[in-house]
Structures are given as structure tokens and as C-alpha cells.
Write a protein that holds these residues in place. Sequence first.
Motif, PDB file in Angstrom:
ATOM      1  N   LEU A  79       0.697  -1.095  -0.070  1.00 39.42           N
ATOM      2  CA  LEU A  79      -0.066  -0.162   0.020  1.00 39.42           C
ATOM      3  C   LEU A  79       0.879   1.295   0.164  1.00 39.42           C
ATOM      4  O   LEU A  79       0.647   2.223  -0.777  1.00 39.42           O
ATOM      5  CB  LEU A  79      -0.837   0.142   1.274  1.00 39.42           C
ATOM      6  N   GLU A  80       1.951   1.123   0.770  1.00 34.90           N
ATOM      7  CA  GLU A  80       2.874   2.219   0.741  1.00 34.90           C
ATOM      8  C   GLU A  80       3.469   2.576  -0.686  1.00 34.90           C
ATOM      9  O   GLU A  80       3.391   3.819  -1.206  1.00 34.90           O
ATOM     10  CB  GLU A  80       3.769   1.994   1.732  1.00 34.90           C
ATOM     11  N   SER A  81       3.852   1.556  -1.306  1.00 34.06           N
ATOM     12  CA  SER A  81       4.363   1.748  -2.524  1.00 34.06           C
ATOM     13  C   SER A  81       3.425   2.208  -3.695  1.00 34.06           C
ATOM     14  O   SER A  81       3.662   3.226  -4.382  1.00 34.06           O
ATOM     15  CB  SER A  81       5.088   0.243  -3.005  1.00 34.06           C
ATOM     16  N   SER A  82       2.049   1.621  -3.311  1.00 34.42           N
ATOM     17  CA  SER A  82       1.084   2.080  -4.464  1.00 34.42           C
ATOM     18  C   SER A  82       0.646   3.389  -4.032  1.00 34.42           C
ATOM     19  O   SER A  82       0.383   4.295  -5.000  1.00 34.42           O
ATOM     20  CB  SER A  82      -0.112   1.121  -4.081  1.00 34.42           C
ATOM     21  N   PHE A  83       0.754   4.034  -2.787  1.00 39.60           N
ATOM     22  CA  PHE A  83       0.170   5.242  -2.609  1.00 39.60           C
ATOM     23  C   PHE A  83       1.090   6.239  -3.375  1.00 39.60           C
ATOM     24  O   PHE A  83       0.633   7.257  -4.111  1.00 39.60           O
ATOM     25  CB  PHE A  83       0.269   5.764  -1.015  1.00 39.60           C
ATOM     26  N   ILE A  84       2.418   6.080  -3.473  1.00 42.55           N
ATOM     27  CA  ILE A  84       3.390   6.983  -4.120  1.00 42.55           C
ATOM     28  C   ILE A  84       3.091   6.890  -5.412  1.00 42.55           C
ATOM     29  O   ILE A  84       3.070   7.571  -6.191  1.00 42.55           O
ATOM     30  CB  ILE A  84       4.669   6.717  -3.807  1.00 42.55           C
ATOM     31  N   TYR A  85       3.015   5.668  -6.087  1.00 36.30           N
ATOM     32  CA  TYR A  85       3.102   5.356  -7.633  1.00 36.30           C
ATOM     33  C   TYR A  85       1.653   5.613  -8.132  1.00 36.30           C
ATOM     34  O   TYR A  85       1.724   6.301  -9.153  1.00 36.30           O
ATOM     35  CB  TYR A  85       3.238   3.691  -7.846  1.00 36.30           C
ATOM     36  N   TYR A  86       0.570   5.647  -7.466  1.00 34.54           N
ATOM     37  CA  TYR A  86      -0.753   5.954  -7.895  1.00 34.54           C
ATOM     38  C   TYR A  86      -1.302   7.196  -7.425  1.00 34.54           C
ATOM     39  O   TYR A  86      -2.526   7.576  -7.459  1.00 34.54           O
ATOM     40  CB  TYR A  86      -1.862   4.939  -7.788  1.00 34.54           C
ATOM     41  N   LYS A  87      -0.533   8.011  -6.695  1.00 33.75           N
ATOM     42  CA  LYS A  87      -0.680   9.502  -6.093  1.00 33.75           C
ATOM     43  C   LYS A  87      -1.713  10.150  -6.729  1.00 33.75           C
ATOM     44  O   LYS A  87      -2.638  10.873  -6.386  1.00 33.75           O
ATOM     45  CB  LYS A  87       0.518  10.292  -5.658  1.00 33.75           C
ATOM     46  N   THR A  88      -1.104  10.462  -8.225  1.00 35.50           N
ATOM     47  CA  THR A  88      -2.076  11.379  -9.101  1.00 35.50           C
ATOM     48  C   THR A  88      -3.180  10.781  -9.999  1.00 35.50           C
ATOM     49  O   THR A  88      -3.916  11.259 -10.512  1.00 35.50           O
ATOM     50  CB  THR A  88      -1.041  12.011  -9.906  1.00 35.50           C
ATOM     51  N   TYR A  89      -3.229   9.364  -9.784  1.00 39.46           N
ATOM     52  CA  TYR A  89      -4.118   8.694 -10.587  1.00 39.46           C
ATOM     53  C   TYR A  89      -5.327   8.183  -9.857  1.00 39.46           C
ATOM     54  O   TYR A  89      -6.662   8.231 -10.466  1.00 39.46           O
ATOM     55  CB  TYR A  89      -3.362   7.422 -11.080  1.00 39.46           C
ATOM     56  N   ALA A  90      -5.279   7.709  -8.532  1.00 37.14           N
ATOM     57  CA  ALA A  90      -6.257   7.235  -7.802  1.00 37.14           C
ATOM     58  C   ALA A  90      -6.868   8.322  -7.024  1.00 37.14           C
ATOM     59  O   ALA A  90      -6.268   8.910  -6.230  1.00 37.14           O
ATOM     60  CB  ALA A  90      -5.865   5.999  -6.841  1.00 37.14           C
ATOM     61  N   PRO A  91      -8.251   8.618  -7.320  1.00 46.28           N
ATOM     62  CA  PRO A  91      -8.770   9.743  -6.656  1.00 46.28           C
ATOM     63  C   PRO A  91      -8.759   9.674  -5.075  1.00 46.28           C
ATOM     64  O   PRO A  91      -8.445  10.758  -4.480  1.00 46.28           O
ATOM     65  CB  PRO A  91     -10.391   9.701  -6.863  1.00 46.28           C
ATOM     66  N   ALA A  92      -8.725   8.452  -4.446  1.00 45.63           N
ATOM     67  CA  ALA A  92      -8.570   8.307  -3.045  1.00 45.63           C
ATOM     68  C   ALA A  92      -7.237   8.883  -2.528  1.00 45.63           C
ATOM     69  O   ALA A  92      -7.364   9.292  -1.558  1.00 45.63           O
ATOM     70  CB  ALA A  92      -8.705   6.894  -2.776  1.00 45.63           C
TER      71      ALA A  92
END
Length: 401
Positions: free
Chosen positions: A147-160
Motif C-alpha cells: 500500500l505504501e508503494s502504491s500510494f506514491i506510485y498512484y498518487k495522481t491517478y487514484a482519486p482516493a
Amino acid sequence: MMSTLGGLQRYFRVILLLLLALTLLLLAGFLHTDLELLTPLFEGQAEGPPVTNIMFLKTHKTASSTVLNILYRFAEIHNLSVALPTGWHVHLGYPWLFLARYVEGVGSQQQFNIMCNHLRFNLPEVQKVMPNDTFYFSILRNPVFQLESSFIYYKTYAPAFRGAPSLDAFLASPRTFYNDSQLLRNVYARNNMWFDFGFDPNAPVEEGYVRARIAEVERRFQLVLIAEHFDESLVLLRRRLRWALDDVVAFRLNSRSARSVTRLAPETRERARRWCALDWRLYQHFNRSLWGQLRAELGPRRLRGEVARLRARRRELAALCLQDAGAPQNRTQIHDPGLRPYQSGAADILGYNLRPGLDNQTRRVCQRMVTPELQYMAHLYSLQFPEKPPKNIPMVEGGAY
Ligand SMILES: Nc1ncnc2c1ncn2[C@@H]1O[C@H](COP(=O)(O)OS(=O)(=O)O)[C@@H](OP(=O)(O)O)[C@H]1O
């Protein structure tokens, strides 16, 4: 007289051999050499040709690009067909459930050897593309770090994630940022691995439901690797596939620079485990199951020996292939545009420079190991479909080949 001399010579030869064996044993002990290393690898491993029909469910932010590189290389070297996304697509329909028609050439070529691009698992459709004797495997990572990796990687893509100033803030009050109605863009924000296996990431964590889904995964997937125990996982994978050591040696791909990694407070970790409770159950189950299989099939001493061999070979190949003492580099420091990995969100995704002056054959071996996923996919696509326009991937520069 002659026969006495001959007897004495034989006697001394035996003594000499015994002394030699004793010296070797003492030396091994002195140098702390693990004698496991001296025994043939995979003694007692099931005989048979290497496995070539493989489906890898590529989960997100779990070291899956490193596994994909292993599979692409094997496919290219052995001239195997890969189920690649059609036309300009880079995923097999993700985040929609997989459909056979997402694969290029599925009409003319009914079945493929290897399927390993991102998709949301949907068995009946996968079975239309892959042969009956396909080996199914996947990989999971501790959901806190995933989740920590995902948060940074999809920071601008995932609305959440877009609305959350930090992962701490997001996990302190996830419902403020996360909206089920935007699920297709928010799949990265909750139980992403559970979603990739084809399940509902917002399902209540009821014991019967969780156990039934895990049993489903267990029935279909012969092996689930664990990113935190990547090398042990590779040892088991290689054993199951009956592949050579070099086939599974890989460099860490798609990693972030230290600048883009956040250290999480203990309470944030606990919140992440609760928010992604379905992923946490999946991970715990398959982590236990991996270690159960390793114990049963190899035992600790043999496992140590095989992991040591794998690491030694990786070091050897890193010294041969990589510049900068093998350290991964920021995109701007990578000289060959074809080796620059795709960048996403707030992360610096690292890649490698090859050592200059390599002869052609060595360069080819090394280049395969460091070519980022998108460029490698485009290369395989051109090899498999020379009559079609090349895969034009605007988000990366150049081609490695
Ligand atoms: N060998 C090995 N062992 C352990 N971890 C590894 C390995 N290879 C890659 N990684 C880490 O996996 C993260 C990238 O995951 P993916 O390649 O699956 O990402 S993606 O979904 O394809 O974008 C990424 O994690 P983060 O750096 O935390 O983002 C990589 O560092």
C-alpha cells in the motif's frame, strides 16, 4: 619383489587419497563452506523437460515486474509465444475482468505459452487462451508495504490518494478520501491484490467468505511467491519449473529511490493491515504456505545453499553487466533512453546503466535483464507480430533494441 613393490604403491595411493579427502573436509570446515553448495543442485528433483506453459498473475507493486522480466527473457530465448495486449494497450484489460479478446492474435493463434501482463483474474477466459497443462503462479507482498508503494506510485491517478496529503492522513480516515463508486480508479487504494485475483475488495471480512476465496486461489495456483522472501520464492519456482539457474537470476526492477519511500509509524501500519484486511489474510495464508513447502521440499540447509548460489550468480552478473557498481539509477542518470523505466505519480522509478564495452553476446544477455517492462513488451510484440505496426508506447522514450 615386483609384486611387493606394486602392493606398497597401491597402499600409498590409498593413504594419499584418504589424506586428500581429509584435507578437503578440514578446509571446508575451516572456510565455513556450506557443504550443501558442493552437492548437485536440486538432487531428487522431479525429472522432466522444463515447464513452458505458464500463467503468472501479475499483482501490483509486489516485485511482479522483476518476475515478468524472468518470464519475458525465457520466452524470448526459447522462442515461446506470449499472450500480449492488443495494439497500443499495455495491460490485458485491467482493471476490467480479463477477457480472451484482450490478447493480440487470439483468433489466429488459439493458445499461448506464457501469459504474464497485468490483468484481473478470470479463470474461464484465461483458459480460452492458455493450454490445459499450464502452470499457474502469482506473487504477494506484505499489504502494508504494498500500500505504501502504491500510494506514491498512484498518487495522481487514484482519486482516493489524490486528495490525501499523506498515507498517514489517508489511513487515519480512509472513508474521507475513498469512494466505492470510483472503484475502477481506486482499485489501488484498498485490497489491491485481492482485487487482482478477481475478488471484491470491499467485501466484508467474514470468515467463511475469506476461507472460500483463499481455497479457490489454492486450487488454481500451484505456487504463490512472497516478495519479502523473493530469493527463497525463486528457488521454489525454479524447482517447480525445472529451469536452469540463470533463467531465474534477476536484478531488482521498478524500485523507488530512497527519497520516494516513506517510513510508516507503527499505528499507521496497524491501520493499513485493518484497511486491507482481505489482502492481509491472503498474504498471511500464502506466506505460511510458502514456508511449509520450502520446509517439506528442501529443508533449511539445502534452501540456504540454493539461495546462496542464486545470490552469488546475481552478484557475478551484476559485476559483469552493470555500471555504477550495480546500483539502480534515477531516470535522468540513465544514458540509454530505451533503458529508462516508466515514471508514475510521486515516485522516482529506478533503472540501470549497462557497462560500456561489452561484447555483443554479453550485451544482449545483460540488456534483457535491465530492459523495463514496457520496452520489453514492445520488443516481444514486434517479434511476434512483425506484420503489425510496432507497439507505440508514448509514455516511454525510445526502444532498447
Ligand atoms: N527482488 C525484489 N525483492 C523485493 N522487492 C522487489 C524486488 N524487485 C522489485 N521489488 C519491489 O517491488 C515494487 C515494484 O513492484 P511491481 O514491479 O510489481 O510494480 S508494478 O505494479 O508492476 O508497477 C518496488 O517496491 P517499492 O520500491 O517499495 O515501490 C520494488 O522495489
